[in-house]
Enzyme design. Structure first.
Site, PDB file in Angstrom:
ATOM      1  N   HIS A 227       1.059  -1.363   0.021  1.00 53.81           N
ATOM      2  CA  HIS A 227       0.153  -0.171  -0.007  1.00 53.81           C
ATOM      3  C   HIS A 227       0.606   0.850  -0.467  1.00 53.81           C
ATOM      4  CE1 HIS A 227       1.099  -0.209   3.689  1.00 53.81           C
ATOM      5  NE2 HIS A 227       1.129   1.155   4.317  1.00 53.81           N
ATOM      6  N   ASP A 229       0.775   4.975   2.257  1.00 50.02           N
ATOM      7  CA  ASP A 229       0.254   5.824   2.662  1.00 50.02           C
ATOM      8  C   ASP A 229       0.175   7.305   2.182  1.00 50.02           C
ATOM      9  OD1 ASP A 229       1.174   3.943   4.422  1.00 50.02           O
ATOM     10  OD2 ASP A 229       3.472   4.971   5.033  1.00 50.02           O
ATOM     11  N   ARG A 294       6.537  -9.098  15.636  1.00 51.73           N
ATOM     12  CA  ARG A 294       7.477  -7.852  15.040  1.00 51.73           C
ATOM     13  C   ARG A 294       6.221  -6.376  15.211  1.00 51.73           C
ATOM     14  NH1 ARG A 294       6.684  -3.788  10.827  1.00 51.73           N
ATOM     15  NH2 ARG A 294       8.808  -2.796  10.661  1.00 51.73           N
TER      16      ARG A 294
HETATM   17  C1  OGA Z   1       1.392   1.332   7.690  1.00 55.35           C
HETATM   18  C2  OGA Z   1       2.826   0.945   7.403  1.00 55.35           C
HETATM   19  C3  OGA Z   1       4.868  -0.835   8.438  1.00 55.35           C
HETATM   20  C4  OGA Z   1       5.161  -1.396   9.295  1.00 55.35           C
HETATM   21  O1  OGA Z   1       1.007   1.233   9.166  1.00 55.35           O
HETATM   22  O2  OGA Z   1       1.183   1.974   7.198  1.00 55.35           O
HETATM   23  O3  OGA Z   1       3.430   0.763   5.986  1.00 55.35           O
HETATM   24  O4  OGA Z   1       6.344  -1.514   9.405  1.00 55.35           O
HETATM   25  N1  OGA Z   1       3.384   0.172   8.452  1.00 55.35           N
HETATM   26  O5  OGA Z   1       4.603  -1.501  10.482  1.00 55.35           O
HETATM   27 NI    NI Z   2       2.086   2.777   5.433  1.00 54.99          NI
END
Ligand code: OGA
Ligand code: NI
Length: 346
Positions: A227, A229, A294
């Site tokens: 995706h 942002d 994670r």
């Molecule tokens: C998000 C994202 C990446 C991650 O929250 O939009 O891309 O490493 N997170 O959690």
């Molecule tokens: Ni993101």
């Protein structure tokens, strides 16, 4: 009154099946709901050479504007060091995030995001676009929203969490401001003041992410689907477990490895528009890990809902029409990655 981001996000109700995460603690095998039919190619490029490493920018370097500009143009993502955010504060916020996700599932559900709401516990907002679910749980905070949710989670002991999140958001906001100023300087922008002031007055959003250990023997699960942002900039703190990957034309998926003390910055859709397409809004995803849990904390920074976003006037004829943040988010909520092409001028 300006339209806040939480008001804008609250406009699109979701169904519960797209909000409620799995009870990850009780799962030993990947459930069908999380088996993606096309096996996910989880490999990240091997034999990475130097030109394939996510750039690291020292914020105290004398040529920091140039470094930031190059990283935005070539990658749309970089890691910042010497950013001035105390490591104790990052560690403190991370440990409160861990404490939240470690609560029993039924406890976390007390803070579930409501179908028309923007904040609280739940799955990623892009879940309704896919028939399979992601191996992920999140908790979204906008402005002071953490207080109401934390009171439900820890009725007698919510303040420590709220203070840690407040401090974290303040630091992220001020770092986002510094980075935005460097970026706009690298674009030699002349009409940047409205954008900066509207961004400074906006609350932004903080997304806590948890990706539990995942039984993923056949590479069929995904932590977060590819995706971009939506807002201007994202600043992300990740724990010591890799999983974030960025897509590069000609190279494929490249891991943005945890670098001790560094924060990951990526360009969002609105900055792509502001840069008149010079900075890519970068595709990224999270791959699951079988043995390590994670955590990450993403701060999304962008102007108020009714602010108009447009390509800077010094960057040639506009490739995108201008759009309010509110309108953009509503287009993205309907069309996801087709939102940006829909704004093309010709
Ligand atoms: C998000 C994202 C990446 C991650 O929250 O939009 O891309 O490493 N997170 O959690
Ligand atoms: Ni993101």
């Amino acid at each position: 009154m300006a339209t806040t981001l939480s008001e804008v996000y609250g406009d699109t109700p979701l169904q519960l099946k797209h909000i409620v995460p799995l009870d990850f603690d009780s799962i030993r095998h990947l459930p069908d709901s999380h088996v993606w039919t096309e096996p996910v190619d989880l490999s990240s490029k091997k034999n990475v050479h130097e030109s394939d490493i996510v750039p690291i920018v020292d914020m105290t370097a004398p040529n920091v504007v140039e470094l930031v500009g190059n990283a935005c143009r070539k990658w749309g993502m970089f890691q910042v060091t010497n950013h001035g955010v105390p490591s104790g504060l990052l560690g403190d916020a991370e440990s409160h995030a861990r404490r939240l996700f470690a609560l029993p599932a039924e406890q976390k559900l007390k803070a579930l995001r409501s179908p028309g709401g923007a904040t609280g516990y739940g799955l990623a907002r892009i879940s309704p676009f896919f028939s399979k679910l992601m191996w992920h749980e999140g908790f979204t905070i906008m402005g002071a929203s953490a207080v109401d949710h934390a009171k439900l989670l820890w009725p007698h002991d919510y303040e420590a969490f709220c203070n840690a999140m407040d401090n974290y958001q303040k630091e992220m906001k001020s770092l986002a401001y510094k980075i935005l100023v460097l970026i706009l300087e690298s674009l030699k922008a002349k009409d940047e003041e409205t954008l900066i002031s509207s961004t400074v007055s906006s609350e932004g959003a903080l997304q806590l992410n948890s990706y539990p250990c995942c039984p993923n023997g056949h590479n069929q699960a995904i932590g977060l689907v590819p995706h971009t942002d939506s807002l201007l900039l994202t600043i992300l703190h990740q724990n010591d477990t890799e999983g974030l990957q960025v897509f590069r034309e000609n190279a494929g998926w490249i891991t943005a490895p945890p670098v001790s003390g560094a924060l990951v910055v990526n360009i969002g859709d609105l900055l792509h528009i502001v840069s008149n397409g010079q900075f890519p809004t970068v595709y990224h995803r999270v791959v699951p890990n079988e043995t390590r849990h994670r955590f990450s904390m993403a701060f999304f920074c962008g102007p108020q809902g009714d602010s108009l976003v447009a390509p800077m006037s010094n960057l040639g004829s506009p490739r995108y029409r201008s759009v309010t943040v509110k309108e953009y988010l509503s287009i993205k909520n309907k069309h996801l990655e087709k939102a940006i092409p829909l704004l093309k001028t010709a």
